[in-house]
Design a protein around this motif. Sequence first.
Motif, short mmCIF file in Angstrom:
data_model
loop_
_atom_site.label_atom_id
_atom_site.label_comp_id
_atom_site.label_asym_id
_atom_site.label_seq_id
_atom_site.Cartn_x
_atom_site.Cartn_y
_atom_site.Cartn_z
N LYS A 217 37.79 34.83 50.68
CA LYS A 217 39.11 35.02 50.08
C LYS A 217 39.21 36.35 49.36
O LYS A 217 40.25 37.03 49.39
CB LYS A 217 39.43 33.87 49.13
CG LYS A 217 39.67 32.54 49.84
CD LYS A 217 39.97 31.43 48.83
CE LYS A 217 40.26 30.11 49.54
NZ LYS A 217 40.52 29.01 48.57
N ALA A 218 38.11 36.76 48.70
CA ALA A 218 38.11 38.03 47.98
C ALA A 218 38.31 39.20 48.92
O ALA A 218 38.90 40.23 48.55
CB ALA A 218 36.80 38.20 47.21
N LEU A 219 37.85 39.06 50.16
CA LEU A 219 38.02 40.12 51.16
C LEU A 219 39.49 40.45 51.40
O LEU A 219 39.83 41.56 51.80
CB LEU A 219 37.38 39.70 52.48
CG LEU A 219 35.97 40.17 52.76
CD1 LEU A 219 35.42 39.46 54.00
CD2 LEU A 219 35.92 41.68 52.95
N LEU A 220 40.36 39.48 51.17
CA LEU A 220 41.78 39.66 51.43
C LEU A 220 42.51 40.25 50.23
O LEU A 220 43.70 40.56 50.33
CB LEU A 220 42.42 38.31 51.80
CG LEU A 220 41.79 37.58 53.00
CD1 LEU A 220 42.47 36.22 53.20
CD2 LEU A 220 41.89 38.42 54.26
N SER A 221 41.82 40.42 49.10
CA SER A 221 42.45 40.91 47.88
C SER A 221 42.49 42.43 47.86
O SER A 221 41.59 43.10 48.37
CB SER A 221 41.68 40.41 46.65
OG SER A 221 41.63 39.00 46.63
N ASP A 222 43.51 42.98 47.27
CA ASP A 222 43.64 44.42 47.09
C ASP A 222 44.23 44.69 45.71
O ASP A 222 45.39 44.36 45.45
CB ASP A 222 44.53 45.00 48.19
CG ASP A 222 44.56 46.52 48.17
OD1 ASP A 222 43.68 47.12 47.52
OD2 ASP A 222 45.47 47.10 48.79
N PRO A 223 43.43 45.25 44.80
CA PRO A 223 42.06 45.73 45.01
C PRO A 223 41.05 44.58 45.06
O PRO A 223 41.37 43.46 44.66
CB PRO A 223 41.81 46.61 43.79
CG PRO A 223 42.65 45.98 42.72
CD PRO A 223 43.89 45.50 43.42
N LEU A 224 39.85 44.89 45.55
CA LEU A 224 38.80 43.89 45.59
C LEU A 224 38.38 43.50 44.19
O LEU A 224 38.24 44.37 43.31
CB LEU A 224 37.58 44.44 46.34
CG LEU A 224 37.69 44.60 47.86
CD1 LEU A 224 36.46 45.33 48.38
CD2 LEU A 224 37.82 43.25 48.54
N PRO A 225 38.18 42.22 43.93
CA PRO A 225 37.70 41.81 42.61
C PRO A 225 36.23 42.14 42.44
O PRO A 225 35.54 42.49 43.41
CB PRO A 225 37.92 40.29 42.62
CG PRO A 225 37.79 39.91 44.06
CD PRO A 225 38.37 41.06 44.84
N GLU A 226 35.74 42.02 41.20
CA GLU A 226 34.31 42.21 40.96
C GLU A 226 33.55 41.11 41.70
O GLU A 226 33.88 39.93 41.60
CB GLU A 226 34.02 42.11 39.45
CG GLU A 226 32.55 42.23 39.12
CD GLU A 226 32.27 41.98 37.63
OE1 GLU A 226 31.10 42.06 37.24
OE2 GLU A 226 33.24 41.71 36.89
N PRO A 227 32.52 41.47 42.47
CA PRO A 227 31.79 40.45 43.22
C PRO A 227 31.09 39.47 42.27
O PRO A 227 30.56 39.86 41.23
CB PRO A 227 30.77 41.25 44.04
CG PRO A 227 30.65 42.56 43.35
CD PRO A 227 31.98 42.82 42.71
N GLN A 228 31.10 38.20 42.65
CA GLN A 228 30.47 37.19 41.81
C GLN A 228 29.93 36.07 42.69
O GLN A 228 30.33 35.88 43.83
CB GLN A 228 31.47 36.60 40.81
CG GLN A 228 32.59 35.81 41.46
CD GLN A 228 33.56 35.22 40.46
OE1 GLN A 228 33.97 35.88 39.50
NE2 GLN A 228 33.95 33.97 40.67
N LEU A 229 28.97 35.33 42.13
CA LEU A 229 28.43 34.15 42.78
C LEU A 229 28.31 33.05 41.74
O LEU A 229 27.96 33.31 40.58
CB LEU A 229 27.05 34.45 43.38
CG LEU A 229 27.03 35.41 44.57
CD1 LEU A 229 25.60 35.82 44.90
CD2 LEU A 229 27.70 34.78 45.79
N ARG A 230 28.60 31.83 42.15
CA ARG A 230 28.57 30.71 41.22
C ARG A 230 27.33 29.86 41.45
O ARG A 230 27.04 29.46 42.59
CB ARG A 230 29.82 29.85 41.40
CG ARG A 230 29.83 28.62 40.50
CD ARG A 230 31.15 27.91 40.56
NE ARG A 230 31.16 26.75 39.68
CZ ARG A 230 32.23 26.28 39.07
NH1 ARG A 230 33.40 26.88 39.23
NH2 ARG A 230 32.17 25.21 38.30
N LEU A 231 26.61 29.57 40.37
CA LEU A 231 25.46 28.68 40.40
C LEU A 231 25.78 27.34 39.77
O LEU A 231 25.25 26.30 40.19
CB LEU A 231 24.27 29.30 39.67
CG LEU A 231 23.46 30.39 40.38
CD1 LEU A 231 24.25 31.67 40.56
CD2 LEU A 231 22.19 30.68 39.60
#
Length: 470
Positions: A217-231
């Motif tokens: 979903k983030a790939l479709l955002s403009d601008p790209l959001p800060e990359p994150q991963l959830r644990l």
Amino acid sequence: MDIREFAERIVLNLPYDPNGQQIELIAALARFCSPLVPDGTVFLLNGYAGTGKTSVTGALVRALREVHIPVVLLAPTGRAAKVFSSFAGYPASTIHRRIYRSADGGLGYGFGEVAPNPSRNAVFIVDEASMIGEDNGEGGPSLLEDLIEYVYSADGCRMILLGDKAQLPPVGCAESPAMNPEKLRGLGLRVVRAVMTQVVRQGARSGILYNATWLRKALLSDPLPEPQLRLRGFSDVRVVEGGGLQDDIESAYASCGQPETIVITRSNRRATQFNLAIRTEILGRDEELTRGERLMVAKNNYLWGAKDKKVDFIANGDIAVVSDIHSTEMKYGLRFADVTLTLPDRDVDIECKILLDTLVSDTPAISAESAMRLYEGVMTDPDLFEPGLAESIRRKALRKNPYFNALQVKYAYAVTCHKSQGGQWREVFVDMGYIPPESRGKEFYRWLYTSVTRATECLHLINPDVKLIE
């Protein structure tokens, strides 16, 4: 049988009740497989991780077989074909094996042409279509164009292309040509499209699929959001703590074995560093090559596979296991070994010559300098060619020269993301390291998405230089 009845048959072959998006897809597939669809139509299915694309495709294959409609399953590599065959419950082969023939009538694209399509009214289903590039991987004709020519040259045949546009495109491509509707229309096809985005209920509990969905979903955002991963809330996504990498990899090897464990990293240099460390510190191997060694093919090879009817060609990214080492030698300034390899994805053994220099090279395959040295060495070898022999004759002889066609291989304990495409492992270790801010564009998101979706049971994050939600 009408379209509605066929759609119901597909649903009955699903192992669960489909959601609304899957029902719409099944209806579209049922219509596509009917005589109502005009000739020259392709079905383009872009299915994201966890949306049930695999299950629906398997149900479609079973339904087609029940109503006696011919079905042909294809994939770009041997490994991808084996994965496809396992979930569809029906044999799959590589694209090359199916569509090409050599001049002497045998199969093998290295010096072949598009074969006649013997099928009639068949449905061709091609998995991992996003891996299909503009050429054949050797700078030759377009594999995509040849595939289209083969399928649609026979009466009533049609094709379904399965892929995931969020994954890395083929090397050298900004996007996957096989997943581009305009590209397909430009090649003369009518395009029916479907996109699966809704993660199935079972996948909603998976941290692997949760993070894959967020990245997509983030790939479709403009601008790209800060990359994150959830644990937080997930047991299948973990951070490798401090110096615990060796212990974690050893634990993965012990619980599910080497074939189901992989380290994915961003460069050939990093892959070499991981491979050497794993061999010495975990596997206790001091020799350059041993029995039981897991290797990954670094370049398509058409010579050695042609010696066995079960193998069309040995593909870039295929896995091989050394079952015996017969001899080693130095020739033309390079080092070679004669070995017996087991190809676990093909269930076959082959005797061949491998190039040892590529095992630890920082280039994807043999360097340009070494390749030229090998070429010139073979072409001028007085033991092979008499002085004054025409260059055209010597060039033709290169096709079967065992040194010039030595299999280029690397250790297969750690690989780049491109090399991992088409495969899945139960335990995946993703090396993120330091990623400069200027490199955190769409390509990085696709790289991370592709890496994450290689894992089926547990995703281990090494040096995760992104925001973590713990």
